[in-house]
Design a protein around this motif. Structure first.
Motif, PDB file in Angstrom:
ATOM      1  N   THR A  22       0.827  -1.217   0.000  1.00 15.04           N
ATOM      2  CA  THR A  22       0.000   0.000   0.000  1.00 15.04           C
ATOM      3  C   THR A  22       0.859   1.265   0.000  1.00 15.04           C
ATOM      4  OG1 THR A  22      -0.260  -0.148   2.415  1.00 15.04           O
ATOM      5  CG2 THR A  22      -2.031  -1.075   1.052  1.00 15.04           C
ATOM      6  N   ASP A  23       1.774   1.385   0.955  1.00 15.68           N
ATOM      7  CA  ASP A  23       2.560   2.613   1.097  1.00 15.68           C
ATOM      8  C   ASP A  23       3.566   2.829  -0.027  1.00 15.68           C
ATOM      9  OD1 ASP A  23       1.168   2.869   3.471  1.00 15.68           O
ATOM     10  OD2 ASP A  23       2.861   2.298   4.738  1.00 15.68           O
ATOM     11  N   VAL A  24       4.176   1.757  -0.512  1.00 13.80           N
ATOM     12  CA  VAL A  24       5.208   1.890  -1.539  1.00 13.80           C
ATOM     13  C   VAL A  24       4.644   1.679  -2.942  1.00 13.80           C
ATOM     14  CG1 VAL A  24       7.423   0.997  -2.387  1.00 13.80           C
ATOM     15  CG2 VAL A  24       7.030   1.222   0.074  1.00 13.80           C
ATOM     16  N   LEU A  25       3.923   0.573  -3.132  1.00 15.21           N
ATOM     17  CA  LEU A  25       3.408   0.282  -4.481  1.00 15.21           C
ATOM     18  C   LEU A  25       2.141   1.066  -4.825  1.00 15.21           C
ATOM     19  CD1 LEU A  25       3.992  -3.568  -4.827  1.00 15.21           C
ATOM     20  CD2 LEU A  25       5.504  -1.663  -5.431  1.00 15.21           C
ATOM     21  N   GLY A  26       1.394   1.502  -3.826  1.00 15.17           N
ATOM     22  CA  GLY A  26       0.220   2.330  -4.083  1.00 15.17           C
ATOM     23  C   GLY A  26      -1.098   1.590  -4.201  1.00 15.17           C
ATOM     24  N   PHE A  27      -1.121   0.318  -3.814  1.00 12.80           N
ATOM     25  CA  PHE A  27      -2.391  -0.413  -3.813  1.00 12.80           C
ATOM     26  C   PHE A  27      -3.279   0.082  -2.688  1.00 12.80           C
ATOM     27  CE2 PHE A  27       0.243  -3.395  -6.165  1.00 12.80           C
ATOM     28  CZ  PHE A  27      -0.633  -3.892  -7.121  1.00 12.80           C
ATOM     29  N   GLU A  28      -4.571  -0.182  -2.807  1.00 15.66           N
ATOM     30  CA  GLU A  28      -5.543   0.161  -1.765  1.00 15.66           C
ATOM     31  C   GLU A  28      -5.898  -1.087  -0.979  1.00 15.66           C
ATOM     32  OE1 GLU A  28      -8.048   3.659  -4.069  1.00 15.66           O
ATOM     33  OE2 GLU A  28      -8.868   1.651  -4.024  1.00 15.66           O
ATOM     34  N   THR A  29      -6.134  -0.905   0.316  1.00 10.88           N
ATOM     35  CA  THR A  29      -6.604  -2.013   1.141  1.00 10.88           C
ATOM     36  C   THR A  29      -8.053  -2.296   0.784  1.00 10.88           C
ATOM     37  OG1 THR A  29      -5.153  -1.339   2.939  1.00 10.88           O
ATOM     38  CG2 THR A  29      -6.993  -2.803   3.505  1.00 10.88           C
ATOM     39  N   ARG A  30      -8.351  -3.531   0.457  1.00 18.24           N
ATOM     40  CA  ARG A  30      -9.737  -3.937   0.189  1.00 18.24           C
ATOM     41  C   ARG A  30     -10.338  -4.628   1.413  1.00 18.24           C
ATOM     42  NH1 ARG A  30     -10.107  -4.353  -5.567  1.00 18.24           N
ATOM     43  NH2 ARG A  30      -9.229  -2.399  -6.281  1.00 18.24           N
ATOM     44  N   THR A  31      -9.543  -5.501   2.056  1.00 14.36           N
ATOM     45  CA  THR A  31      -9.991  -6.224   3.240  1.00 14.36           C
ATOM     46  C   THR A  31      -8.828  -6.305   4.215  1.00 14.36           C
ATOM     47  OG1 THR A  31     -11.381  -7.641   1.846  1.00 14.36           O
ATOM     48  CG2 THR A  31     -10.999  -8.379   4.094  1.00 14.36           C
ATOM     49  N   ARG A  32      -9.111  -6.059   5.484  1.00 12.82           N
ATOM     50  CA  ARG A  32      -8.110  -6.277   6.528  1.00 12.82           C
ATOM     51  C   ARG A  32      -8.859  -6.755   7.762  1.00 12.82           C
ATOM     52  NH1 ARG A  32      -5.172  -4.717  10.853  1.00 12.82           N
ATOM     53  NH2 ARG A  32      -2.898  -4.870  10.673  1.00 12.82           N
ATOM     54  N   MET A  33      -8.727  -8.051   8.035  1.00 16.02           N
ATOM     55  CA  MET A  33      -9.431  -8.649   9.168  1.00 16.02           C
ATOM     56  C   MET A  33      -8.422  -9.369  10.053  1.00 16.02           C
ATOM     57  SD  MET A  33     -12.918 -10.231   7.405  1.00 16.02           S
ATOM     58  CE  MET A  33     -12.132 -11.781   7.185  1.00 16.02           C
ATOM     59  N   ASP A  34      -8.545  -9.150  11.361  1.00 16.36           N
ATOM     60  CA  ASP A  34      -7.735  -9.871  12.330  1.00 16.36           C
ATOM     61  C   ASP A  34      -8.487 -11.154  12.658  1.00 16.36           C
ATOM     62  OD1 ASP A  34      -6.389 -10.881  14.533  1.00 16.36           O
ATOM     63  OD2 ASP A  34      -6.046  -8.894  15.405  1.00 16.36           O
ATOM     64  N   LEU A  35      -7.905 -12.291  12.325  1.00 17.33           N
ATOM     65  CA  LEU A  35      -8.547 -13.584  12.552  1.00 17.33           C
ATOM     66  C   LEU A  35      -8.172 -14.179  13.908  1.00 17.33           C
ATOM     67  CD1 LEU A  35      -8.105 -15.122   8.986  1.00 17.33           C
ATOM     68  CD2 LEU A  35     -10.057 -13.862   9.902  1.00 17.33           C
ATOM     69  N   GLY A  36      -7.439 -13.422  14.704  1.00 20.87           N
ATOM     70  CA  GLY A  36      -7.014 -13.901  16.019  1.00 20.87           C
ATOM     71  C   GLY A  36      -5.682 -14.625  15.943  1.00 20.87           C
ATOM     72  N   GLN A  55      -8.650  -8.740  -6.538  1.00 22.08           N
ATOM     73  CA  GLN A  55      -7.927  -8.517  -5.292  1.00 22.08           C
ATOM     74  C   GLN A  55      -6.705  -9.419  -5.225  1.00 22.08           C
ATOM     75  OE1 GLN A  55     -10.433  -8.217  -1.703  1.00 22.08           O
ATOM     76  NE2 GLN A  55     -12.165  -8.580  -3.079  1.00 22.08           N
ATOM     77  N   LEU A  56      -5.680  -8.933  -4.529  1.00 22.42           N
ATOM     78  CA  LEU A  56      -4.466  -9.688  -4.279  1.00 22.42           C
ATOM     79  C   LEU A  56      -4.444 -10.034  -2.795  1.00 22.42           C
ATOM     80  CD1 LEU A  56      -1.704 -10.792  -5.209  1.00 22.42           C
ATOM     81  CD2 LEU A  56      -0.757  -8.533  -4.668  1.00 22.42           C
ATOM     82  N   LEU A  57      -4.464 -11.327  -2.491  1.00 20.47           N
ATOM     83  CA  LEU A  57      -4.419 -11.800  -1.114  1.00 20.47           C
ATOM     84  C   LEU A  57      -2.968 -11.900  -0.676  1.00 20.47           C
ATOM     85  CD1 LEU A  57      -5.604 -13.117   1.457  1.00 20.47           C
ATOM     86  CD2 LEU A  57      -5.581 -15.299   0.203  1.00 20.47           C
ATOM     87  N   LEU A  58      -2.624 -11.210   0.399  1.00 20.32           N
ATOM     88  CA  LEU A  58      -1.288 -11.289   0.982  1.00 20.32           C
ATOM     89  C   LEU A  58      -1.333 -12.448   1.975  1.00 20.32           C
ATOM     90  CD1 LEU A  58      -0.695  -7.470   1.485  1.00 20.32           C
ATOM     91  CD2 LEU A  58       0.022  -8.918  -0.446  1.00 20.32           C
TER      92      LEU A  58
END
Length: 132
Positions: A22-36, A55-58
């Motif tokens: 996001t910060d360097v390549l410029g992509f936008e966050t689509r989903t960010r979930m803490d699964l525990g 979407q690209l899954l990290l």
């Protein structure tokens, strides 16, 4: 009609990869979930709705299959994913200015101009621009 909705890339640290993509390549966050238990589910995508349904899954790259796969690609110099850009020379200058390491800078490669960079999360990534 079948379309690609999501693809993944194994990374050695999801939070660090999220910041880089996001910060360097410029992509936008689509989903960010803490699964525990320190597990994050993070997807990113092209900015400004350029590809709203892709979407690209990290993906966490721990585990014997993912780690050996990622390491083998990296050691062989094979990019795990390819991104397209409109102006490869400009993107190379921009990313280099941000400290991104390029094992090989822009050069002709068949029908495209291509460059490969290290995503700091265990992968090589290729940028391509069609020639002409």
């Amino acid at each position: 009609m079948i379309k690609v909705a999501m693809t993944g890339v194994y990374v050695d640290d999801v939070a660090r990869a999220h910041a880089f993509y996001t910060d360097v390549l410029g992509f936008e966050t689509r989903t960010r979930m803490d699964l525990g238990d320190g597990v994050l589910f993070v997807t990113v995508g092209a900015p400004e709705g350029a590809q709203p349904d892709l979407q690209l899954l990290l993906e966490p790259g721990q585990g014997p299959i993912a780690e050996s796969y990622r390491r083998a690609l990296y050691e062989a110099g094979i990019p795990c994913i390819v991104f397209s850009v409109d102006d490869l020379a400009a993107e190379h200058r921009r990313l280099s200015g941000l400290g991104v390491r390029f094992p090989h800078g822009p050069r002709e490669q068949g029908p495209v101009l291509a460059a490969v960079f290290d995503d700091t999360c265990g992968n090589l990534v290729q940028l391509v621009q069609p020639k002409g």
